[in-house]
Design a protein around this motif. Sequence first.
Motif, PDB file in Angstrom:
ATOM      1  N   PRO A 285       0.815  -1.244   0.000  1.00  0.00           N
ATOM      2  CA  PRO A 285       0.000   0.000   0.000  1.00  0.00           C
ATOM      3  C   PRO A 285       0.838   1.279   0.000  1.00  0.00           C
ATOM      4  O   PRO A 285       0.311   2.372  -0.175  1.00  0.00           O
ATOM      5  N   ILE A 286       2.150   1.143   0.231  1.00  0.00           N
ATOM      6  CA  ILE A 286       3.034   2.320   0.222  1.00  0.00           C
ATOM      7  C   ILE A 286       4.085   2.092  -0.847  1.00  0.00           C
ATOM      8  O   ILE A 286       4.725   1.041  -0.898  1.00  0.00           O
ATOM      9  N   GLU A 366      -1.238  -5.891   7.980  1.00  0.00           N
ATOM     10  CA  GLU A 366      -0.885  -4.469   7.911  1.00  0.00           C
ATOM     11  C   GLU A 366      -1.584  -3.790   6.744  1.00  0.00           C
ATOM     12  O   GLU A 366      -2.030  -2.634   6.840  1.00  0.00           O
ATOM     13  N   GLU A 367      -1.702  -4.505   5.624  1.00  0.00           N
ATOM     14  CA  GLU A 367      -2.422  -3.959   4.468  1.00  0.00           C
ATOM     15  C   GLU A 367      -3.899  -3.760   4.795  1.00  0.00           C
ATOM     16  O   GLU A 367      -4.515  -2.794   4.343  1.00  0.00           O
ATOM     17  N   CYS A 368      -4.478  -4.686   5.595  1.00  0.00           N
ATOM     18  CA  CYS A 368      -5.875  -4.531   5.998  1.00  0.00           C
ATOM     19  C   CYS A 368      -6.077  -3.317   6.908  1.00  0.00           C
ATOM     20  O   CYS A 368      -7.145  -2.699   6.903  1.00  0.00           O
ATOM     21  N   GLU A 369      -5.054  -2.951   7.676  1.00  0.00           N
ATOM     22  CA  GLU A 369      -5.169  -1.821   8.597  1.00  0.00           C
ATOM     23  C   GLU A 369      -4.972  -0.475   7.919  1.00  0.00           C
ATOM     24  O   GLU A 369      -5.204   0.574   8.544  1.00  0.00           O
ATOM     25  N   SER A 370      -4.511  -0.456   6.672  1.00  0.00           N
ATOM     26  CA  SER A 370      -4.274   0.823   5.975  1.00  0.00           C
ATOM     27  C   SER A 370      -5.606   1.481   5.618  1.00  0.00           C
ATOM     28  O   SER A 370      -6.661   0.838   5.552  1.00  0.00           O
ATOM     29  N   SER A 371      -5.547   2.787   5.362  1.00  0.00           N
ATOM     30  CA  SER A 371      -6.761   3.560   5.048  1.00  0.00           C
ATOM     31  C   SER A 371      -7.297   3.271   3.656  1.00  0.00           C
ATOM     32  O   SER A 371      -8.478   3.464   3.375  1.00  0.00           O
ATOM     33  N   LEU A 372      -6.431   2.775   2.755  1.00  0.00           N
ATOM     34  CA  LEU A 372      -6.866   2.495   1.384  1.00  0.00           C
ATOM     35  C   LEU A 372      -7.644   1.181   1.275  1.00  0.00           C
ATOM     36  O   LEU A 372      -8.278   0.926   0.249  1.00  0.00           O
ATOM     37  N   LEU A 377     -11.827  -5.630   0.066  1.00  0.00           N
ATOM     38  CA  LEU A 377     -10.408  -5.937  -0.053  1.00  0.00           C
ATOM     39  C   LEU A 377      -9.872  -6.596   1.215  1.00  0.00           C
ATOM     40  O   LEU A 377      -9.032  -7.514   1.162  1.00  0.00           O
ATOM     41  N   ARG A 378     -10.397  -6.166   2.366  1.00  0.00           N
ATOM     42  CA  ARG A 378      -9.991  -6.779   3.625  1.00  0.00           C
ATOM     43  C   ARG A 378     -10.446  -8.250   3.670  1.00  0.00           C
ATOM     44  O   ARG A 378      -9.696  -9.130   4.142  1.00  0.00           O
ATOM     45  N   ALA A 379     -11.635  -8.530   3.155  1.00  0.00           N
ATOM     46  CA  ALA A 379     -12.121  -9.925   3.124  1.00  0.00           C
ATOM     47  C   ALA A 379     -11.252 -10.791   2.212  1.00  0.00           C
ATOM     48  O   ALA A 379     -10.895 -11.924   2.550  1.00  0.00           O
TER      49      ALA A 379
END
Length: 785
Positions: A285-286, A366-372, A377-379
Amino acid sequence: MAAAELQGKYQKLAQEYSKLRAQNQVLKKGVVDEQANSASLKEQLKMKDQSLRKLQQEMDSLTFRNQQLAKRVELLQDELALSEARGKKNKKSVESSSQLSQEQKSVFNEDLQKKIEENERLHILFFEADEQHKRLEAELRSRLEVLETDAAQHQAVVDSLTKKYTETIEKLQNDKAKLEIKSQTLEREAKDCRLRTEECQQQLKNLQAALGSRLEESLCIINEKVPFNDTRCTRYNALNVPLHNRRNQLKLRDLAGQAMAFVQELVTALLNFHTYTEQKIQIFPIDSATDIISPLNQKFSQYLHENASYVRPLEEGMLHLFESITEDTVTVLETTVKLKAFSEHLASYLGFLRKILPYQLKSLEEECESSLCTAALRARNMELHRDMKMLTAVFEKLHTYVSLLALPSTRPEGLLRTNCNSVFTNIAASLHGFHDILKDISKHYSQKAALEQEVPTATQKLITTNDCILSSVAALTNGVGKMASFFSNNLDHFTSSLSYGPKGGAEFISPLSAECMLQYKKKAAAYVTSLKKPCADSVPYEEALANRRVLLSSTESREGLAQQVQQSLEKIAKLEQEKEHWMLEAQLAKIKLEKENQKLKNSLSGHLTEAIQEHSVLPNTAEQKQETTEKSLREPIKSTSLVRNLTLRVPIRVTNCSAPDVESREDLIKTHYMARIAELTSHLQLADSKSVHFHAECRALAKRLSLAEKSKESLMEELKLASQNISRLQASNDELMTTKRSYEDQLSMMSDHLCSMNETLTKQREEIDTLKMTSKGNSKKNKNR
């Protein structure tokens, strides 16, 4: 067979006839019972009719009596009216007689009242009896109708059963006639069969005699010409060179080539997957070009960068395994030594997967915790979280089964031959599970890539990286699917061809035996090729005769020197063996001495410290006074022994017997523990010898148990065959007994007939004798005349 079938049909028909006969008897009993019930009901009906008639007669008599009473009442009323009319005229006369008339009236009224009450009661009884009679009559009539219908039904059933029984009896009689005809034909066939059996028995006796003589000859030849049979012992049989199946070896090499191609595809797909995953971490995500990624992803990308050092050896190990399978070798699990290297490479790659798995899972979290990250997408990330765990578990399964297949070439006792088939089937099932997991991963990755394209910060670099990951996952899925189908299709060939050793053995042969077998195979091949070579030119005969004396002298001297050299070499070898033996014994003795010294050190140190502490704690008034005055006078005392130097700080006493007491105590402890150690070593040696003896006995019993189970299975099969033969012989014996009885009956009839014929012949002979006598007497008379 036809007679047996007809007899079976006849028995079935007889059984059905007996069943129908029993049913007929039951139905007859039911009909008789119903008839008896109907007769009893008819008698009850007659009784009720008689009682009804009696009640009617009583009713008629009561009505007649009632009419008489009514007439009498009317007469009495008329007399009363006349008496009242007369009373007006002569009241005076009536007054005197009124008392009498009143008394008579009261008597008449009482009688009338009683008759009326009795009439009412009789009316009530008559009405109740009439109602009860009607009800009973209706019940009896309905019951009679039901019984008549039941009787009619039973009669119809009885008629149908009688018809059926007559038909079955006619059929059985016809079948009996047919069976009699067939029994006669079968008797004729039995006679023919008996003659044939006698001929066959004679031929069997001749063949048994011939085979017995041939067996004795072959046994004599085997005993004389075959000194040693190495197929009975599994150890020796493992050294025999098996038949070389060139077609099997070529097929195995072809299969190994296909497997190598599949592994190469798998390796390239895994390399692409890991490299593109590394690129994806540094983009989303970054983006590492614009911002600093997290330390977790930095470490994860660093580990992923090392993937080639773990993935490439898989291809190399499969290549070495393919090169080890040639046309000249015998490829079995015991001889495929390169499979161990491939399993080790697979283990290193499994360690790599275990190392990167927590980082991969944390990266997804960590990707699930990002704002994007959206909810969808989290599922998808959590689904990939589960898929990665399952992927590592599948690789663990594959590694365990491949390492089990590599055991026969290194440690054959680790795997039984009976479990080899289950290992191959589990590998096929694991590959199919691997394919299913990869299909789930490709589906979830495609959904995730489609969701990441909708993110506003998505770049073209991220889209291309996702496409590359999807293509690598698709290639990986296709490769694993091909591998799973390939392994499942050739599973029978793997299980049948990759085992060597004596048939019925539960264990694999040792790798040394397999290596010796391959060496013997090479020697046998070299021997066969040497036989095919043409013989070299021999020495001319004249030259050989000329050089014969020189050769004899040189050979004699050479033989003597060779004997001396051989004897000296044998002596040197024996001395070296003894030297090595005694060196090993000395090393073992040193090791035992060190162990015993260490034990003595530990035990003596503990016991001495406890004894000295107890001795220092004993209460003594004099020593307490000296301790108060001489606390500063303390110095270390060293006690030397065979075990170790003990340095203890003890107070210096005024008494002079402290040092000798310690030394004597140390000697006593030393002697006690030396005796105890000797006793324990003797017990330990006895226990070791007993354990070795018990272990040997257990192994022998286990072998005997396995042999007994095998013999039990063979005996059970023989028992089944014997029972079948016995049943067959019993059936044939029964048939023979029936035929024998029929023949005996015929023979008895024949004997009776012969007896009657003999009687008639004797009578005829007597008559002839009488006629001869009479003819002789007549001839004598004629002569005399």
